[in-house]
Design a protein around this motif. Structure first.
Motif, PDB file in Angstrom:
ATOM      1  N   LEU A  15      -8.792   6.709  -2.341  1.00 58.28           N
ATOM      2  CA  LEU A  15      -8.366   5.765  -1.303  1.00 58.28           C
ATOM      3  C   LEU A  15      -7.196   4.921  -1.783  1.00 58.28           C
ATOM      4  O   LEU A  15      -6.268   4.653  -1.016  1.00 58.28           O
ATOM      5  CB  LEU A  15      -9.534   4.873  -0.881  1.00 58.28           C
ATOM      6  CG  LEU A  15      -9.293   3.921   0.277  1.00 58.28           C
ATOM      7  CD1 LEU A  15      -8.755   4.649   1.507  1.00 58.28           C
ATOM      8  CD2 LEU A  15     -10.557   3.164   0.624  1.00 58.28           C
ATOM      9  N   GLN A  16      -7.190   4.535  -3.061  1.00 57.91           N
ATOM     10  CA  GLN A  16      -6.071   3.753  -3.593  1.00 57.91           C
ATOM     11  C   GLN A  16      -4.773   4.550  -3.568  1.00 57.91           C
ATOM     12  O   GLN A  16      -3.694   3.978  -3.487  1.00 57.91           O
ATOM     13  CB  GLN A  16      -6.360   3.297  -5.025  1.00 57.91           C
ATOM     14  CG  GLN A  16      -7.293   2.116  -5.091  1.00 57.91           C
ATOM     15  CD  GLN A  16      -7.548   1.688  -6.517  1.00 57.91           C
ATOM     16  OE1 GLN A  16      -7.998   2.460  -7.343  1.00 57.91           O
ATOM     17  NE2 GLN A  16      -7.264   0.435  -6.799  1.00 57.91           N
ATOM     18  N   SER A  17      -4.856   5.865  -3.623  1.00 60.27           N
ATOM     19  CA  SER A  17      -3.645   6.693  -3.665  1.00 60.27           C
ATOM     20  C   SER A  17      -3.062   6.975  -2.283  1.00 60.27           C
ATOM     21  O   SER A  17      -1.928   7.430  -2.183  1.00 60.27           O
ATOM     22  CB  SER A  17      -3.944   8.016  -4.375  1.00 60.27           C
ATOM     23  OG  SER A  17      -4.726   8.861  -3.549  1.00 60.27           O
ATOM     24  N   LEU A  18      -3.809   6.710  -1.223  1.00 61.62           N
ATOM     25  CA  LEU A  18      -3.346   7.036   0.130  1.00 61.62           C
ATOM     26  C   LEU A  18      -2.407   5.955   0.655  1.00 61.62           C
ATOM     27  O   LEU A  18      -2.741   4.771   0.639  1.00 61.62           O
ATOM     28  CB  LEU A  18      -4.533   7.184   1.080  1.00 61.62           C
ATOM     29  CG  LEU A  18      -5.538   8.272   0.729  1.00 61.62           C
ATOM     30  CD1 LEU A  18      -6.689   8.259   1.728  1.00 61.62           C
ATOM     31  CD2 LEU A  18      -4.878   9.634   0.682  1.00 61.62           C
ATOM     32  N   VAL A  19      -1.245   6.374   1.127  1.00 62.64           N
ATOM     33  CA  VAL A  19      -0.277   5.449   1.723  1.00 62.64           C
ATOM     34  C   VAL A  19       0.143   6.039   3.061  1.00 62.64           C
ATOM     35  O   VAL A  19       0.889   7.017   3.129  1.00 62.64           O
ATOM     36  CB  VAL A  19       0.957   5.251   0.810  1.00 62.64           C
ATOM     37  CG1 VAL A  19       1.945   4.304   1.467  1.00 62.64           C
ATOM     38  CG2 VAL A  19       0.542   4.753  -0.555  1.00 62.64           C
ATOM     39  N   LEU A  71      -3.800  10.692  13.667  1.00 61.97           N
ATOM     40  CA  LEU A  71      -2.652  10.714  12.758  1.00 61.97           C
ATOM     41  C   LEU A  71      -3.087  10.455  11.312  1.00 61.97           C
ATOM     42  O   LEU A  71      -2.616  11.118  10.383  1.00 61.97           O
ATOM     43  CB  LEU A  71      -1.603   9.691  13.190  1.00 61.97           C
ATOM     44  CG  LEU A  71      -0.845  10.029  14.476  1.00 61.97           C
ATOM     45  CD1 LEU A  71      -0.001   8.840  14.930  1.00 61.97           C
ATOM     46  CD2 LEU A  71       0.006  11.271  14.289  1.00 61.97           C
ATOM     47  N   GLY A  72      -3.984   9.494  11.120  1.00 62.78           N
ATOM     48  CA  GLY A  72      -4.492   9.218   9.778  1.00 62.78           C
ATOM     49  C   GLY A  72      -5.281  10.386   9.215  1.00 62.78           C
ATOM     50  O   GLY A  72      -5.126  10.762   8.053  1.00 62.78           O
ATOM     51  N   MET A  73      -6.117  10.994  10.041  1.00 59.54           N
ATOM     52  CA  MET A  73      -6.907  12.147   9.588  1.00 59.54           C
ATOM     53  C   MET A  73      -6.015  13.349   9.310  1.00 59.54           C
ATOM     54  O   MET A  73      -6.237  14.090   8.341  1.00 59.54           O
ATOM     55  CB  MET A  73      -7.986  12.480  10.610  1.00 59.54           C
ATOM     56  CG  MET A  73      -9.062  11.413  10.674  1.00 59.54           C
ATOM     57  SD  MET A  73     -10.359  11.803  11.852  1.00 59.54           S
ATOM     58  CE  MET A  73     -11.049  13.259  11.112  1.00 59.54           C
ATOM     59  N   ASN A  74      -5.000  13.555  10.141  1.00 58.03           N
ATOM     60  CA  ASN A  74      -4.072  14.662   9.921  1.00 58.03           C
ATOM     61  C   ASN A  74      -3.363  14.509   8.574  1.00 58.03           C
ATOM     62  O   ASN A  74      -3.211  15.480   7.836  1.00 58.03           O
ATOM     63  CB  ASN A  74      -3.058  14.750  11.057  1.00 58.03           C
ATOM     64  CG  ASN A  74      -2.124  15.918  10.883  1.00 58.03           C
ATOM     65  OD1 ASN A  74      -2.551  17.071  10.870  1.00 58.03           O
ATOM     66  ND2 ASN A  74      -0.842  15.634  10.729  1.00 58.03           N
ATOM     67  N   LEU A  79      -3.038  16.914   2.823  1.00 58.69           N
ATOM     68  CA  LEU A  79      -2.922  16.761   1.371  1.00 58.69           C
ATOM     69  C   LEU A  79      -3.481  17.996   0.670  1.00 58.69           C
ATOM     70  O   LEU A  79      -4.227  18.783   1.243  1.00 58.69           O
ATOM     71  CB  LEU A  79      -3.681  15.508   0.914  1.00 58.69           C
ATOM     72  CG  LEU A  79      -3.138  14.183   1.435  1.00 58.69           C
ATOM     73  CD1 LEU A  79      -4.065  13.045   1.044  1.00 58.69           C
ATOM     74  CD2 LEU A  79      -1.733  13.924   0.911  1.00 58.69           C
ATOM     75  N   SER A  80      -3.125  18.140  -0.605  1.00 59.61           N
ATOM     76  CA  SER A  80      -3.636  19.271  -1.375  1.00 59.61           C
ATOM     77  C   SER A  80      -4.339  18.734  -2.622  1.00 59.61           C
ATOM     78  O   SER A  80      -3.669  18.186  -3.491  1.00 59.61           O
ATOM     79  CB  SER A  80      -2.485  20.196  -1.769  1.00 59.61           C
ATOM     80  OG  SER A  80      -2.981  21.308  -2.455  1.00 59.61           O
TER      81      SER A  80
END
Length: 95
Positions: A15-19, A71-74, A79-80
């Motif tokens: 979660l910290q890595s998601l922007v 949009l957030g879920m997409n 991501l990989s």
């Protein structure tokens, strides 16, 4: 803004890595001396409470919420490896 956290929880690190503009930021997480999470302030409160309230919501507003969630879920799914939001998955498939 960047904080260095001491969370060793894989979920918190992800979660910290998601922007993304449609994902609430986790800025800091620490478990000692007590569990602490510093997250982005989202005005308007909790979506679950809003949807459960008796406040009338327009179809336009509800469509905007659905689009923002999609949009957030997409973003997470692109991501990989892809990230699956378990709580949303449970809500969809437990009905």
């Amino acid at each position: 803004m960047s904080f260095v956290g001491c969370c060793e929880n894989a979920e918190a690190e992800i979660l910290q890595s998601l922007v993304h503009p449609n994902i609430v930021r986790l800025y800091y997480c620490c478990v000692l001396p007590f569990p602490t999470m510093v997250m982005e302030l989202i005005s308007g409160g909790d979506l679950q409470q809003l949807l459960a309230s008796s406040v009338p919501l327009s179809w336009t507003f509800l469509a905007r919420i659905a689009l923002d969630v999609a949009l957030g879920m997409n973003y997470m799914h692109q991501l990989s490896p892809p990230i699956i939001h378990w709580y949303v998955y449970q809500c969809i498939f437990s009905a």
